[in-house]
Write a protein that holds these residues in place. Structure first.
Motif, PDB file in Angstrom:
ATOM      1  N   TYR A  92      38.745  48.391  33.671  1.00 40.34           N
ATOM      2  CA  TYR A  92      38.740  49.624  32.896  1.00 40.34           C
ATOM      3  C   TYR A  92      37.680  49.544  31.816  1.00 40.34           C
ATOM      4  O   TYR A  92      37.209  48.464  31.433  1.00 40.34           O
ATOM      5  N   TYR A 105      55.929  46.137  36.683  1.00 40.18           N
ATOM      6  CA  TYR A 105      54.675  45.594  37.206  1.00 40.18           C
ATOM      7  C   TYR A 105      54.982  44.939  38.551  1.00 40.18           C
ATOM      8  O   TYR A 105      56.082  44.439  38.785  1.00 40.18           O
ATOM      9  N   ALA A 135      44.835  50.513  28.968  1.00 37.85           N
ATOM     10  CA  ALA A 135      44.576  49.077  28.968  1.00 37.85           C
ATOM     11  C   ALA A 135      45.722  48.289  29.576  1.00 37.85           C
ATOM     12  O   ALA A 135      45.522  47.229  30.148  1.00 37.85           O
ATOM     13  N   GLY A 136      46.939  48.769  29.453  1.00 39.38           N
ATOM     14  CA  GLY A 136      48.070  48.123  30.122  1.00 39.38           C
ATOM     15  C   GLY A 136      48.939  47.257  29.241  1.00 39.38           C
ATOM     16  O   GLY A 136      49.999  46.819  29.689  1.00 39.38           O
ATOM     17  N   GLY A 137      48.543  47.004  27.991  1.00 40.93           N
ATOM     18  CA  GLY A 137      49.347  46.129  27.155  1.00 40.93           C
ATOM     19  C   GLY A 137      49.828  46.747  25.862  1.00 40.93           C
ATOM     20  O   GLY A 137      50.544  46.098  25.094  1.00 40.93           O
ATOM     21  N   GLU A 152      47.002  44.592  36.399  1.00 44.31           N
ATOM     22  CA  GLU A 152      48.264  45.252  36.050  1.00 44.31           C
ATOM     23  C   GLU A 152      48.018  46.605  35.390  1.00 44.31           C
ATOM     24  O   GLU A 152      48.786  47.554  35.579  1.00 44.31           O
ATOM     25  N   ASN A 153      46.943  46.712  34.613  1.00 41.91           N
ATOM     26  CA  ASN A 153      46.631  47.983  33.974  1.00 41.91           C
ATOM     27  C   ASN A 153      46.229  49.039  34.995  1.00 41.91           C
ATOM     28  O   ASN A 153      46.606  50.213  34.896  1.00 41.91           O
ATOM     29  N   THR A 154      45.468  48.624  36.029  1.00 36.22           N
ATOM     30  CA  THR A 154      45.051  49.563  37.073  1.00 36.22           C
ATOM     31  C   THR A 154      46.246  50.015  37.896  1.00 36.22           C
ATOM     32  O   THR A 154      46.397  51.217  38.185  1.00 36.22           O
ATOM     33  N   SER A 198      48.297  52.419  35.742  1.00 37.55           N
ATOM     34  CA  SER A 198      47.596  53.684  35.538  1.00 37.55           C
ATOM     35  C   SER A 198      47.695  54.569  36.772  1.00 37.55           C
ATOM     36  O   SER A 198      47.979  55.773  36.675  1.00 37.55           O
TER      37      SER A 198
END
Length: 533
Positions: free
Chosen positions: A244, A287, A270-272, A297-299, A302
């Motif tokens: 990202y 997840y 960003a995922g966190g 994990e963020n992708t 998202s």
């Protein structure tokens, strides 16, 4: 207010700056207050302090020495824009949240400043608990000293993993332990601004399928000053790494929002750092539990939030500072970081990208084994999720997929057939260079878009700044970022050809010389403009 006195009683003196001496030397009365930078001229430091100063960045990826001069509780700025200060929230009507913070070998001051910023800037009624999940840290200050320090804070609970499981599985452990109806994830080197949580919870309360994301403010890794995000950026996906990046608000989104405080639709996150309904996250399958350590994990999150009926919203009135390390200090245990990242992104591509998975780096599992993804595909089917083509058309029409260009692949010199055009540093550099062809892509993967851009993910060749051809953020406006390729020469609309000169690229008057000739694979014919930039 917790300060360095508490820290000095718990940490070895050798690891601490001489706080009194340094404060006096640089006239630091309230270092870092209200997010101000702490400016240290290391040449004025005594020799022993200068050594600590230098080592602190090498070990942590940020200047721990400076962080240790700042109180564990410091004031953070009021949220911007100013209109946010006029917004009110019914605290009694908002849901509670459990804040989950994952850490592994985090420095004392950054970890506890994160915790204190949550406790100090969150209405007590809204904060059910803070869950600190330790991913098998090895540092002594994170063992008994941390337990003793946290004993004074009944809402903070410490959960330990006996072995290194990675931040993805650690977040799942924290999520599973959460007892409130919403969960908020934070990294372990954050600082929450005043009134950071209320806007997030207000959106999730409005629609439980919203993943609410705060504006991420940069905490400078050198001087720990908080740098306001102005203008606000949204997160986007990038190909072929399935990572990202950040970009300005798209024109369509500027037209959709009515005020500076309205939630902004963002294609990725960003995922966190986000707030989400616990039941919605569970329904999404949390997840992927087979993702290793870090990456992807963020992708995954998202894509499935958007494709499975939800939304990711960036909340302009919620602000959280984050230290971006200049290098990672995260240990992968017995798992190779290359293996972890490409296994994870390969799994995401095979589950969520449909026919577009071929444009990612490990969708075929040739780099590393991606494992069995049948359970995740079944989850997607059971949730009735939409296609990736739907995501492209409706959520992320600006996304450019490297590999789908008119020309694609390595750009090879005819003068020196073993040399290819290379992006020196994918994330930061604005220069290009010639390197031996590597046959694996990476910095040598280029696309020619429908607009004539020569693209490396979100960066484009640009001939407008100097004799050397530069690498700049793609702007979609043509001009110095528009090129043509006739099967031999790469030339600009201003009549200059790209040439190899030593180990760099320059633009010259076209003369047909071998240094101006290139080999590049043709993917397909030019077609009408699509959703790509």
């Amino acid at each position: 207010m917790a300060d360095l006195g508490a820290m000095s009683r718990l940490l070895p003196a050798a690891d601490m700056p001489d706080v009194t001496r340094v404060k006096t030397l640089f006239n630091l009365t309230r270092p870092g207050d209200n997010g101000q930078p702490v400016l240290i001229d290391k040449q004025k430091l005594p020799a022993e302090e200068r050594l600590k100063y230098d080592l602190s960045e090498k070990e942590n990826g940020f200047r721990e020495y400076v962080s240790n001069l700042i109180p564990l509780r410091r004031r953070t700025p009021f949220p911007k824009p100013d209109e946010c200060q006029n917004k009110t929230y019914d605290i009694e009507a908002l849901p509670q949240t459990s804040v989950v913070i994952i850490f592994m070998n985090e420095t004392w001051s950054t970890l506890l400043r994160t915790v204190h910023s949550v406790l100090d800037n969150t209405p007590p009624r809204l904060l059910k608990e803070v869950l600190l999940v330790d991913d098998a840290s090895e540092m002594e200050h994170l063992k008994t000293p941390l337990e003793e320090y946290l004993a004074d804070f009944p809402k903070v609970r410490l959960i330990r993993s006996k072995t290194r499981i990675g931040l993805i599985k650690a977040r799942i452990i924290g999520f599973d332990a959460a007892t409130s109806s919403t969960v908020t994830f934070l990294d372990s080197h954050c600082e929450c601004f005043q009134r950071w949580l209320e806007p997030l919870l207000a959106r999730v309360a409005t629609d439980p399928k919203i993943a609410a994301v705060p504006v991420t403010e940069i905490i400078n890794s050198e001087h720990f000053g908080i740098e306001n995000a102005n203008p606000i950026h949204v997160a986007i996906l990038t190909f072929p790494l399935l990572s990202y990046d950040w970009t300005y608000l798209p024109k369509r989104e500027k037209q959709r929002v009515k005020s500076l405080t309205d939630p902004i639709y963002t294609p990725a996150m960003a995922g966190g750092i986000f707030t989400i309904s616990k039941s919605w996250f569970e329904r999404l399958g949390k997840y992927d539990p087979e993702l290793l350590i870090w990456g992807g994990e963020n992708t995954e999150l998202s894509l499935k939030v958007w494709m499975c009926g939800g939304r990711i919203e960036l909340i302009p009135c919620s602000h959280v500072g984050h230290v971006f390390r200049i290098h990672t200090n995260y240990h992968y245990g017995n798992v190779n970081s290359f293996y972890s990242y490409h296994r994870n992104t390969g799994r995401v591509a095979n589950v969520w990208l449909d026919e577009y998975k071929k444009f990612t780096m490990n969708s075929d599992g040739q780099l590393v084994d991606i494992g069995d993804v049948s359970a995740r595909k079944r989850l997607r089917k059971d949730l009735g999720c939409k296609s990736f083509r739907w995501y492209l058309n409706n959520v992320h029409p600006e996304l450019y997929i490297v590999g789908d260009g008119v020309y694609s692949g390595a750009i090879r010199s005819v003068l020196q057939p073993s040399m290819c055009v290379n992006a020196r540093d994918y994330a930061y550099s604005v220069a290009l260079e010639m390197l031996p062809c590597n046959e694996i892509g990476g910095g040598q993967l280029w696309d020619m878009s429908e607009l004539g851009e020569i693209r490396h993910s979100i960066h484009c060749m640009d001939s407008g700044y100097s004799k050397e051809v530069q690498l700049a953020r793609c702007h979609g406006g043509g001009g110095h970022q528009a090129f043509k390729y006739d099967g031999q020469s790469l030339y600009t609309e201003f009549g200059y050809c790209i040439a190899m000169e030593g180990n760099v690229l320059v633009h010259q008057t076209c003369d047909g010389s071998l240094s101006q000739q290139w080999k590049w694979h043709k993917n397909r014919e030019q077609r009408n403009l699509t959703n790509h930039i």
